[in-house]
Design a protein around this motif. Structure first.
Motif, PDB file in Angstrom:
ATOM      1  N   TYR A   1      -2.282   4.261  -7.150  1.00 25.09           N
ATOM      2  CA  TYR A   1      -2.464   5.142  -5.855  1.00 25.09           C
ATOM      3  C   TYR A   1      -2.593   6.384  -6.173  1.00 25.09           C
ATOM      4  CZ  TYR A   1      -1.171   0.710  -3.895  1.00 25.09           C
ATOM      5  OH  TYR A   1      -1.024  -0.700  -3.760  1.00 25.09           O
ATOM      6  N   TRP A   2      -3.248   7.165  -5.231  1.00 26.42           N
ATOM      7  CA  TRP A   2      -3.582   8.754  -5.481  1.00 26.42           C
ATOM      8  C   TRP A   2      -3.794   9.303  -4.163  1.00 26.42           C
ATOM      9  CZ3 TRP A   2      -4.864  10.908 -10.066  1.00 26.42           C
ATOM     10  CH2 TRP A   2      -4.891   9.904 -11.370  1.00 26.42           C
ATOM     11  N   GLY A   3      -3.307  10.499  -4.108  1.00 28.04           N
ATOM     12  CA  GLY A   3      -3.359  11.410  -2.957  1.00 28.04           C
ATOM     13  C   GLY A   3      -4.835  11.986  -3.019  1.00 28.04           C
ATOM     14  N   GLN A   4      -5.027  12.759  -1.770  1.00 30.13           N
ATOM     15  CA  GLN A   4      -6.176  13.476  -1.629  1.00 30.13           C
ATOM     16  C   GLN A   4      -6.456  14.669  -2.320  1.00 30.13           C
ATOM     17  OE1 GLN A   4      -3.639  13.696   0.428  1.00 30.13           O
ATOM     18  NE2 GLN A   4      -3.895  16.184   0.759  1.00 30.13           N
ATOM     19  N   GLY A   5      -5.279  15.416  -2.663  1.00 28.89           N
ATOM     20  CA  GLY A   5      -5.422  16.520  -3.630  1.00 28.89           C
ATOM     21  C   GLY A   5      -5.066  17.622  -2.818  1.00 28.89           C
ATOM     22  N   THR A   6      -4.940  18.781  -3.632  1.00 26.15           N
ATOM     23  CA  THR A   6      -4.493  20.040  -2.997  1.00 26.15           C
ATOM     24  C   THR A   6      -5.004  21.140  -3.862  1.00 26.15           C
ATOM     25  OG1 THR A   6      -2.828  21.566  -2.039  1.00 26.15           O
ATOM     26  CG2 THR A   6      -2.178  20.157  -4.007  1.00 26.15           C
ATOM     27  N   GLN A   7      -5.880  22.246  -3.476  1.00 24.47           N
ATOM     28  CA  GLN A   7      -6.432  22.944  -4.247  1.00 24.47           C
ATOM     29  C   GLN A   7      -5.560  24.103  -4.290  1.00 24.47           C
ATOM     30  OE1 GLN A   7      -9.980  23.249  -5.177  1.00 24.47           O
ATOM     31  NE2 GLN A   7      -8.955  24.938  -6.315  1.00 24.47           N
ATOM     32  N   VAL A   8      -5.715  24.302  -5.934  1.00 28.27           N
ATOM     33  CA  VAL A   8      -4.884  25.578  -6.431  1.00 28.27           C
ATOM     34  C   VAL A   8      -5.782  26.455  -7.219  1.00 28.27           C
ATOM     35  CG1 VAL A   8      -3.128  26.394  -8.514  1.00 28.27           C
ATOM     36  CG2 VAL A   8      -2.800  24.314  -6.746  1.00 28.27           C
ATOM     37  N   THR A   9      -5.973  27.658  -6.471  1.00 29.19           N
ATOM     38  CA  THR A   9      -6.808  28.887  -7.082  1.00 29.19           C
ATOM     39  C   THR A   9      -5.905  30.058  -7.740  1.00 29.19           C
ATOM     40  OG1 THR A   9      -8.382  28.070  -5.535  1.00 29.19           O
ATOM     41  CG2 THR A   9      -8.714  30.245  -6.660  1.00 29.19           C
ATOM     42  N   VAL A  10      -5.991  30.247  -8.947  1.00 25.08           N
ATOM     43  CA  VAL A  10      -5.341  31.353  -9.551  1.00 25.08           C
ATOM     44  C   VAL A  10      -6.452  32.548  -9.835  1.00 25.08           C
ATOM     45  CG1 VAL A  10      -3.835  32.147 -11.217  1.00 25.08           C
ATOM     46  CG2 VAL A  10      -3.851  29.810 -10.739  1.00 25.08           C
ATOM     47  N   SER A  11      -6.270  33.809  -9.244  1.00 24.14           N
ATOM     48  CA  SER A  11      -7.248  34.787  -9.450  1.00 24.14           C
ATOM     49  C   SER A  11      -6.665  35.532 -10.449  1.00 24.14           C
ATOM     50  CB  SER A  11      -7.284  35.615  -8.221  1.00 24.14           C
ATOM     51  OG  SER A  11      -6.038  36.216  -7.748  1.00 24.14           O
ATOM     52  N   SER A  12      -7.666  36.204 -11.159  1.00 29.16           N
ATOM     53  CA  SER A  12      -7.381  37.177 -12.520  1.00 29.16           C
ATOM     54  C   SER A  12      -7.246  38.649 -12.068  1.00 29.16           C
ATOM     55  CB  SER A  12      -8.285  37.004 -13.542  1.00 29.16           C
ATOM     56  OG  SER A  12      -9.656  37.236 -12.760  1.00 29.16           O
TER      57      SER A  12
ATOM     58  N   GLN B   1       0.779  -1.301   0.033  1.00 31.04           N
ATOM     59  CA  GLN B   1      -0.019   0.019   0.101  1.00 31.04           C
ATOM     60  C   GLN B   1       0.901   1.359   0.164  1.00 31.04           C
ATOM     61  OE1 GLN B   1      -3.194  -0.361  -0.186  1.00 31.04           O
ATOM     62  NE2 GLN B   1      -4.217   1.646   0.134  1.00 31.04           N
ATOM     63  N   VAL B   2       0.592   2.243  -1.073  1.00 33.84           N
ATOM     64  CA  VAL B   2       1.284   3.322  -1.015  1.00 33.84           C
ATOM     65  C   VAL B   2       0.396   4.482  -0.450  1.00 33.84           C
ATOM     66  CG1 VAL B   2       2.362   4.937  -2.485  1.00 33.84           C
ATOM     67  CG2 VAL B   2       2.669   2.646  -2.968  1.00 33.84           C
ATOM     68  N   GLN B   3       1.020   5.406   0.274  1.00 32.86           N
ATOM     69  CA  GLN B   3       0.222   6.421   0.851  1.00 32.86           C
ATOM     70  C   GLN B   3       0.971   7.932   0.134  1.00 32.86           C
ATOM     71  OE1 GLN B   3       1.484   4.394   3.411  1.00 32.86           O
ATOM     72  NE2 GLN B   3      -0.675   3.351   2.967  1.00 32.86           N
ATOM     73  N   LEU B   4       0.013   8.713  -0.325  1.00 36.53           N
ATOM     74  CA  LEU B   4       0.639   9.885  -0.991  1.00 36.53           C
ATOM     75  C   LEU B   4      -0.175  11.127  -0.280  1.00 36.53           C
ATOM     76  CD1 LEU B   4       0.171   8.786  -4.554  1.00 36.53           C
ATOM     77  CD2 LEU B   4       2.241   8.625  -3.121  1.00 36.53           C
ATOM     78  N   VAL B   5       0.752  12.138   0.070  1.00 37.36           N
ATOM     79  CA  VAL B   5       0.082  13.301   0.566  1.00 37.36           C
ATOM     80  C   VAL B   5       0.718  14.510  -0.260  1.00 37.36           C
ATOM     81  CG1 VAL B   5      -0.038  14.722   2.700  1.00 37.36           C
ATOM     82  CG2 VAL B   5       0.131  12.005   2.941  1.00 37.36           C
ATOM     83  N   GLU B   6      -0.389  15.271  -0.659  1.00 34.90           N
ATOM     84  CA  GLU B   6       0.186  16.483  -1.499  1.00 34.90           C
ATOM     85  C   GLU B   6      -0.084  17.848  -0.474  1.00 34.90           C
ATOM     86  OE1 GLU B   6      -2.643  14.352  -4.315  1.00 34.90           O
ATOM     87  OE2 GLU B   6      -2.551  14.769  -2.221  1.00 34.90           O
ATOM     88  N   SER B   7       0.825  18.765  -0.680  1.00 35.47           N
ATOM     89  CA  SER B   7       0.813  20.097  -0.247  1.00 35.47           C
ATOM     90  C   SER B   7       1.249  20.970  -1.067  1.00 35.47           C
ATOM     91  CB  SER B   7       1.670  19.870   1.141  1.00 35.47           C
ATOM     92  OG  SER B   7       3.186  19.665   0.653  1.00 35.47           O
ATOM     93  N   GLY B   8       1.201  22.208  -0.616  1.00 31.16           N
ATOM     94  CA  GLY B   8       1.817  23.272  -1.359  1.00 31.16           C
ATOM     95  C   GLY B   8       0.677  24.165  -2.258  1.00 31.16           C
ATOM     96  N   GLY B   9      -0.627  23.759  -2.243  1.00 35.42           N
ATOM     97  CA  GLY B   9      -1.720  24.318  -2.859  1.00 35.42           C
ATOM     98  C   GLY B   9      -1.819  25.820  -2.020  1.00 35.42           C
ATOM     99  N   GLY B  10      -2.639  26.804  -2.908  1.00 33.75           N
ATOM    100  CA  GLY B  10      -3.131  27.863  -2.280  1.00 33.75           C
ATOM    101  C   GLY B  10      -3.671  28.784  -3.417  1.00 33.75           C
ATOM    102  N   LEU B  11      -3.989  29.843  -2.744  1.00 29.67           N
ATOM    103  CA  LEU B  11      -4.368  31.155  -3.588  1.00 29.67           C
ATOM    104  C   LEU B  11      -3.102  31.900  -4.294  1.00 29.67           C
ATOM    105  CD1 LEU B  11      -6.644  32.745  -4.855  1.00 29.67           C
ATOM    106  CD2 LEU B  11      -6.842  34.026  -2.613  1.00 29.67           C
ATOM    107  N   VAL B  12      -3.094  32.166  -5.455  1.00 30.52           N
ATOM    108  CA  VAL B  12      -1.942  32.962  -6.082  1.00 30.52           C
ATOM    109  C   VAL B  12      -2.749  33.917  -7.221  1.00 30.52           C
ATOM    110  CG1 VAL B  12      -1.600  30.999  -7.712  1.00 30.52           C
ATOM    111  CG2 VAL B  12       0.270  32.884  -7.123  1.00 30.52           C
ATOM    112  N   GLN B  13      -2.125  34.885  -7.292  1.00 33.85           N
ATOM    113  CA  GLN B  13      -2.671  35.711  -8.576  1.00 33.85           C
ATOM    114  C   GLN B  13      -2.111  35.439  -9.945  1.00 33.85           C
ATOM    115  OE1 GLN B  13      -1.364  39.761  -7.552  1.00 33.85           O
ATOM    116  NE2 GLN B  13      -3.382  40.141  -6.568  1.00 33.85           N
ATOM    117  N   ALA B  14      -2.835  35.704 -10.986  1.00 29.39           N
ATOM    118  CA  ALA B  14      -2.442  35.289 -12.268  1.00 29.39           C
ATOM    119  C   ALA B  14      -0.876  35.824 -12.483  1.00 29.39           C
ATOM    120  CB  ALA B  14      -3.256  35.649 -13.312  1.00 29.39           C
ATOM    121  N   GLY B  15      -0.108  34.892 -13.178  1.00 23.23           N
ATOM    122  CA  GLY B  15       1.292  35.543 -13.441  1.00 23.23           C
ATOM    123  C   GLY B  15       2.201  34.665 -12.181  1.00 23.23           C
ATOM    124  N   GLY B  16       1.842  34.320 -11.225  1.00 22.93           N
ATOM    125  CA  GLY B  16       2.263  33.949  -9.870  1.00 22.93           C
ATOM    126  C   GLY B  16       2.771  32.235 -10.154  1.00 22.93           C
TER     127      GLY B  16
END
Length: 126
Positions: free
Chosen positions: A115-126, A1-16
């Motif tokens: 195997y899949w991680g749970q995901g991390t949200q990335v939001t890019v604002s304009s 069994q493989v466990q995967l944990v993502e991190s580093g997502g967040g809110l960033v402005q376009a071009g970031g």
């Protein structure tokens, strides 16, 4: 069994930029090919990038070439996705995935990753 944990997502402005990480456990990391996928609201999950076990082969979706870079550190059991010049259309949940099988090239489709991680949200604002 493989466990995967993502991190580093967040809110960033376009071009970031953002750097996603995915920490793996449960199996010797160098025996896994790794991929990143993403899923935007109301859309199917799509392939982003993948990297072979020893980093000698990487593949990208055409629209992300030159903006995204996948890499891995087998000593830290971690795969990374460096995302530059982000656009609002990059907004999605980003998933890392592990492929157990040795293939001529890194896999490009969902069904090849066990195997899949749970995901991390990335939001890019304009």
């Amino acid at each position: 069994q493989v466990q995967l944990v993502e991190s580093g997502g967040g809110l960033v402005q376009a071009g970031g930029s953002l750097r996603l990480s995915c920490l793996a456990s449960g199996r010797t990391f160098s025996t896994l090919a790794m991929g990143w996928f993403r899923q935007a609201p109301g859309k199917a999950r799509e392939f982003v990038a993948a990297i072979s076990r020893n980093s000698d082969n990487t593949v990208y979706t055409d629209s992300m070439k030159g903006r995204f870079t996948i890499s891995r550190d087998n000593t830290k059991n971690t795969v990374f996705l460096q995302m530059n010049s982000l656009k609002p259309e990059d907004t999605a949940v980003y998933y890392c995935a592990a492929d157990l099988y040795r293939r001529p090239k890194p896999a490009l489709t969902n069904r090849e990753y066990l195997y899949w991680g749970q995901g991390t949200q990335v939001t890019v604002s304009s």
